[in-house]
Scaffold this motif. Structure first.
Motif, PDB file in Angstrom:
ATOM      1  N   LYS A 414       4.918  -9.095   8.138  1.00 39.89           N
ATOM      2  CA  LYS A 414       6.000  -8.121   8.329  1.00 39.89           C
ATOM      3  C   LYS A 414       7.335  -8.725   7.898  1.00 39.89           C
ATOM      4  CE  LYS A 414       8.230  -5.209  11.806  1.00 39.89           C
ATOM      5  NZ  LYS A 414       8.252  -4.809  13.251  1.00 39.89           N
ATOM      6  N   SER A 415       7.553  -9.995   8.218  1.00 39.22           N
ATOM      7  CA  SER A 415       8.780 -10.674   7.799  1.00 39.22           C
ATOM      8  C   SER A 415       8.834 -10.847   6.286  1.00 39.22           C
ATOM      9  CB  SER A 415       8.867 -12.039   8.487  1.00 39.22           C
ATOM     10  OG  SER A 415       9.973 -12.774   8.025  1.00 39.22           O
ATOM     11  N   LEU A 416       7.681 -11.141   5.691  1.00 42.92           N
ATOM     12  CA  LEU A 416       7.619 -11.354   4.249  1.00 42.92           C
ATOM     13  C   LEU A 416       7.959 -10.092   3.474  1.00 42.92           C
ATOM     14  CD1 LEU A 416       6.880 -13.400   1.994  1.00 42.92           C
ATOM     15  CD2 LEU A 416       4.517 -12.577   2.178  1.00 42.92           C
ATOM     16  N   PHE A 417       7.506  -8.939   3.986  1.00 43.67           N
ATOM     17  CA  PHE A 417       7.722  -7.660   3.287  1.00 43.67           C
ATOM     18  C   PHE A 417       8.688  -6.760   4.059  1.00 43.67           C
ATOM     19  CE2 PHE A 417       3.371  -9.027   2.099  1.00 43.67           C
ATOM     20  CZ  PHE A 417       3.547  -9.129   0.737  1.00 43.67           C
ATOM     21  N   ARG A 418       9.666  -7.355   4.738  1.00 44.78           N
ATOM     22  CA  ARG A 418      10.560  -6.579   5.600  1.00 44.78           C
ATOM     23  C   ARG A 418      11.410  -5.579   4.821  1.00 44.78           C
ATOM     24  NH1 ARG A 418      12.119 -11.844   5.684  1.00 44.78           N
ATOM     25  NH2 ARG A 418      14.113 -12.408   4.708  1.00 44.78           N
ATOM     26  N   ARG A 419      11.607  -5.794   3.527  1.00 44.86           N
ATOM     27  CA  ARG A 419      12.422  -4.888   2.729  1.00 44.86           C
ATOM     28  C   ARG A 419      11.606  -3.763   2.097  1.00 44.86           C
ATOM     29  NH1 ARG A 419      16.394  -9.140  -0.535  1.00 44.86           N
ATOM     30  NH2 ARG A 419      17.301 -10.127   1.339  1.00 44.86           N
ATOM     31  N   GLU A 420      10.303  -3.770   2.340  1.00 47.23           N
ATOM     32  CA  GLU A 420       9.431  -2.749   1.756  1.00 47.23           C
ATOM     33  C   GLU A 420       8.898  -1.836   2.849  1.00 47.23           C
ATOM     34  OE1 GLU A 420       6.796  -4.259  -1.324  1.00 47.23           O
ATOM     35  OE2 GLU A 420       7.836  -6.177  -1.274  1.00 47.23           O
ATOM     36  N   ARG A 421       7.968  -0.968   2.482  1.00 46.04           N
ATOM     37  CA  ARG A 421       7.464   0.035   3.429  1.00 46.04           C
ATOM     38  C   ARG A 421       6.679  -0.637   4.553  1.00 46.04           C
ATOM     39  NH1 ARG A 421       2.089   0.860   2.808  1.00 46.04           N
ATOM     40  NH2 ARG A 421       1.072   0.304   0.850  1.00 46.04           N
ATOM     41  N   PRO A 422       6.435   0.082   5.682  1.00 42.43           N
ATOM     42  CA  PRO A 422       5.663  -0.495   6.787  1.00 42.43           C
ATOM     43  C   PRO A 422       4.260  -0.918   6.337  1.00 42.43           C
ATOM     44  CG  PRO A 422       6.771   1.511   7.478  1.00 42.43           C
ATOM     45  CD  PRO A 422       6.953   1.416   5.991  1.00 42.43           C
ATOM     46  N   LEU A 423       3.744  -1.944   6.978  1.00 40.65           N
ATOM     47  CA  LEU A 423       2.428  -2.458   6.600  1.00 40.65           C
ATOM     48  C   LEU A 423       1.306  -1.496   6.971  1.00 40.65           C
ATOM     49  CD1 LEU A 423       2.863  -6.187   7.728  1.00 40.65           C
ATOM     50  CD2 LEU A 423       3.017  -5.259   5.419  1.00 40.65           C
ATOM     51  N   LEU A 424       1.445  -0.817   8.112  1.00 42.61           N
ATOM     52  CA  LEU A 424       0.397   0.080   8.601  1.00 42.61           C
ATOM     53  C   LEU A 424       0.969   1.443   8.944  1.00 42.61           C
ATOM     54  CD1 LEU A 424      -1.472  -2.320  11.088  1.00 42.61           C
ATOM     55  CD2 LEU A 424      -2.092  -1.833   8.715  1.00 42.61           C
ATOM     56  N   SER A 425       0.145   2.463   8.811  1.00 45.05           N
ATOM     57  CA  SER A 425       0.531   3.801   9.270  1.00 45.05           C
ATOM     58  C   SER A 425       0.329   3.883  10.784  1.00 45.05           C
ATOM     59  CB  SER A 425      -0.315   4.864   8.569  1.00 45.05           C
ATOM     60  OG  SER A 425      -1.669   4.770   9.012  1.00 45.05           O
ATOM     61  N   TRP A 426       0.845   4.930  11.405  1.00 44.08           N
ATOM     62  CA  TRP A 426       0.707   5.045  12.858  1.00 44.08           C
ATOM     63  C   TRP A 426      -0.745   5.261  13.265  1.00 44.08           C
ATOM     64  CZ3 TRP A 426      -1.095   9.570  15.131  1.00 44.08           C
ATOM     65  CH2 TRP A 426      -1.120  10.710  14.317  1.00 44.08           C
ATOM     66  N   LEU A 427      -1.543   5.934  12.419  1.00 41.79           N
ATOM     67  CA  LEU A 427      -2.959   6.118  12.731  1.00 41.79           C
ATOM     68  C   LEU A 427      -3.715   4.795  12.674  1.00 41.79           C
ATOM     69  CD1 LEU A 427      -3.903   9.464  10.914  1.00 41.79           C
ATOM     70  CD2 LEU A 427      -3.934   9.006  13.367  1.00 41.79           C
ATOM     71  N   GLU A 428      -3.405   3.977  11.675  1.00 43.98           N
ATOM     72  CA  GLU A 428      -4.043   2.663  11.561  1.00 43.98           C
ATOM     73  C   GLU A 428      -3.677   1.784  12.751  1.00 43.98           C
ATOM     74  OE1 GLU A 428      -3.990   2.552   6.633  1.00 43.98           O
ATOM     75  OE2 GLU A 428      -2.410   1.592   7.809  1.00 43.98           O
ATOM     76  N   THR A 429      -2.419   1.879  13.184  1.00 43.81           N
ATOM     77  CA  THR A 429      -1.976   1.097  14.342  1.00 43.81           C
ATOM     78  C   THR A 429      -2.704   1.526  15.600  1.00 43.81           C
ATOM     79  OG1 THR A 429       0.221   0.880  13.328  1.00 43.81           O
ATOM     80  CG2 THR A 429       0.038   0.400  15.686  1.00 43.81           C
ATOM     81  N   ILE A 430      -2.856   2.827  15.803  1.00 42.63           N
ATOM     82  CA  ILE A 430      -3.581   3.332  16.980  1.00 42.63           C
ATOM     83  C   ILE A 430      -5.022   2.851  16.959  1.00 42.63           C
ATOM     84  CG2 ILE A 430      -4.500   5.432  18.049  1.00 42.63           C
ATOM     85  CD1 ILE A 430      -1.910   6.839  17.278  1.00 42.63           C
ATOM     86  N   TYR A 431      -5.653   2.902  15.792  1.00 42.55           N
ATOM     87  CA  TYR A 431      -7.047   2.441  15.695  1.00 42.55           C
ATOM     88  C   TYR A 431      -7.173   0.982  16.133  1.00 42.55           C
ATOM     89  CZ  TYR A 431     -11.243   0.471  13.640  1.00 42.55           C
ATOM     90  OH  TYR A 431     -12.420  -0.223  13.468  1.00 42.55           O
ATOM     91  N   LEU A 432      -6.268   0.131  15.659  1.00 43.46           N
ATOM     92  CA  LEU A 432      -6.349  -1.291  15.997  1.00 43.46           C
ATOM     93  C   LEU A 432      -6.069  -1.527  17.486  1.00 43.46           C
ATOM     94  CD1 LEU A 432      -4.645  -2.973  12.904  1.00 43.46           C
ATOM     95  CD2 LEU A 432      -7.087  -2.696  13.381  1.00 43.46           C
ATOM     96  N   PHE A 433      -5.148  -0.773  18.066  1.00 44.88           N
ATOM     97  CA  PHE A 433      -4.841  -0.945  19.488  1.00 44.88           C
ATOM     98  C   PHE A 433      -6.013  -0.545  20.372  1.00 44.88           C
ATOM     99  CE2 PHE A 433      -0.206  -1.353  18.656  1.00 44.88           C
ATOM    100  CZ  PHE A 433       0.053  -2.405  19.534  1.00 44.88           C
ATOM    101  N   GLN A 434      -6.877   0.336  19.874  1.00 49.81           N
ATOM    102  CA  GLN A 434      -8.035   0.763  20.667  1.00 49.81           C
ATOM    103  C   GLN A 434      -9.061  -0.359  20.833  1.00 49.81           C
ATOM    104  OE1 GLN A 434      -8.118   3.661  22.354  1.00 49.81           O
ATOM    105  NE2 GLN A 434      -6.048   3.839  21.507  1.00 49.81           N
TER     106      GLN A 434
END
Length: 494
Positions: A414-434
């Protein structure tokens, strides 16, 4: 106590005490020698050091023998051979473009890559807790990748040929090596649009590659060909009678297929569509069987898995040939070959996911799109390895180690690509949190329920199926990215 300690102890004993002609016939233990000859010679060399630690470990009849000296030697041998892996990581870091702006060394792509490889959670638990020798084998693979990226093609080809005769699972990625070497080394020039100049074909280069493959194969298999034992060696290396799935279901397409078959079977019984007397007991309650016959869906044969694997690999190989993008295209094809074989191969081990995770690390520090795919694949792939460590004392260790690696992976990329788009979508994030409630249920809640006695395979099934969804998603997302990527056209010289 991992069974792999006894596996390798037995191989030490076989190679130390028996002549070459009996290595692939000896069957005192159920853990027969089923690795290629170079690994057998590796065990032979280790056995001559092992005798100074505890000679009893080299007695073939001492099944399940263990001692402090034996465990110490086996652990130490893994650590020592990891020197090759460390060197290979250094060479891979030299191949990564480190020009991206960074405030300090901790944010440099090369530093992040070194940590992602050296501190890889999956490799750490598989080698240094569960116990195997994957470190130096992956060292050979990464070193061969680095040599190809450095355009030292013959060295890369030699290292990969040697690797195949250490562990044949790396044949999964052989198509990527073969096509890339043919495209980049045997054809010495391209047109401006990336297409081949057919007149640039070098017969000398093809001959040199062929000589490397033949000489390494002759050195490895030659003695067994002379002894007339090649069929026996092949039968040990490819034991198709072991069944479609490994004891721990690898989180691949066949885990989803098996789960669907079980679900349809339960539904069929509830609705009286199936006759309970005609359903094999193992198919409903075993979960960990080797010979698995499906009840509702068609049973899968080795040939069917081979066809599925071949078809799934083809697009990546075609892209590498017709849409050449140098080392990055090679790495993409290598990862896709590894994932395709993992998804559709016969009797795939859950540890084989590392074959895709480690090379994908090189891509993750170069493009934000690949970084997102890497985070999904590593998180789900590493979580799927949890069943390997199943004792209560290992529970906090594996959770802490994975948490540390996962937090670092997310924060550093996230720090490496902080100037670009988010690494994950909100759906991908929810999947991983499950994955968190899934782990709580499998490790804490389920053992307290009465279901554990009658359905002990349920936690493994849930883990494999849920992780299979994430790995398949990462595979498809990487495939779509590769197939839709445009080739940069070089401007014509004026």
């Amino acid at each position: 106590y991992s069974t792999d300690f006894e596996v390798h102890r037995n191989w030490l004993a076989i190679t130390h005490n028996l002549p070459l002609s009996q290595w692939y016939y000896e069957a005192t233990s159920e853990w027969t020698l089923d690795y290629p000859p170079f690994f057998a010679w590796f065990e032979y060399a280790l056995s001559h050091i092992a005798k100074y630690f505890d000679p009893k470990m080299l007695v073939i009849e001492n099944l399940n023998y263990t001692s402090r000296a034996t465990i110490f030697f086996q652990r130490f041998s893994v650590i020592f051979t990891d020197i090759l892996f460390i060197y290979a990581v250094r060479e891979c870091c030299r191949c990564v473009n480190g020009k991206r702006a960074a405030k300090d060394i901790l944010e440099k792509p090369t530093f992040i890559l070194a940590v992602l490889l050296l501190w890889n959670f999956g490799l750490l638990i598989v080698d240094h807790i569960h116990f195997q020798y994957n470190g130096f084998l992956f060292g050979l693979m990464l070193l061969s990748v680095a040599r190809l990226c450095q355009k030292r093609y013959l060295e890369g080809a030699l290292l990969f040929a040697v690797l195949l005769h250490f562990k044949h699972i790396y044949i999964y990625v052989a198509p990527a090596y073969g096509v890339y070497l043919l495209r980049s080394y045997c054809f010495t020039a391209n047109n401006a649009d990336g297409s081949l100049k057919w007149r640039s074909f070098s017969l000398l280069h093809v001959t040199l590659l062929g000589l490397i493959v033949c000489l390494v194969s002759a050195l490895s298999l030659g003695p067994f060909i002379v002894l007339g034992q090649l069929p026996q060696v092949i039968s040990r290396l490819f034991p198709f009678k072991r069944g479609l799935c490994h004891a721990y279901w690898a989180p691949n397409f066949w885990a989803l297929y098996n789960a669907m078959d079980k679900a349809l079977t339960v539904f069929g019984l509830k609705c009286n569509f199936l006759d309970p007397t005609k359903i094999p007991k193992a198919s409903m309650t075993g979960g960990l069987v080797q010979e698995f016959q499906h009840t509702v869906l068609p049973s899968v044969t080795p040939l069917a898995t081979l066809i599925c694997t071949f078809i799934s690999i083809l697009p990546s190989v075609f892209c590498l040939w017709f849409k050449p993008q140098g080392p990055r295209g090679f790495l993409q094809c290598l990862v896709l070959c590894a994932l395709s074989s993992f998804m559709f191969g016969w009797h795939v081990h859950e540890k084989a996911i590392l074959l895709a995770i480690l090379p994908l690390s090189l891509l993750s520090v170069q493009r934000v799109k690949d970084a997102g795919i890497y985070l999904i694949l590593t998180t789900t792939g590493h979580f799927s390895l949890f069943p390997l460590l199943f004792t209560p004392p290992e529970l906090p260790i594996k959770i802490l180690l994975m948490l540390l690696f996962t937090v670092y992976s997310f924060s550093s990329l996230k720090s490496l690509f902080r100037r670009e788009r988010p690494l994950l979508s909100w759906l991908e994030t929810i999947y991983l949190f499950q994955l968190v409630p899934l782990e709580i249920f499998c490790e804490i809640v389920f053992p307290l329920t009465p279901w554990k006695r009658h359905f002990p395979f349920v936690p493994l099934l849930l883990t494999s199926v849920y992780c299979a969804l994430g790995i398949m998603y990462a595979w498809l997302k990487l495939y779509i990215s590769v197939l839709t990527e445009r080739i940069p056209v070089r401007p014509k010289a004026e």
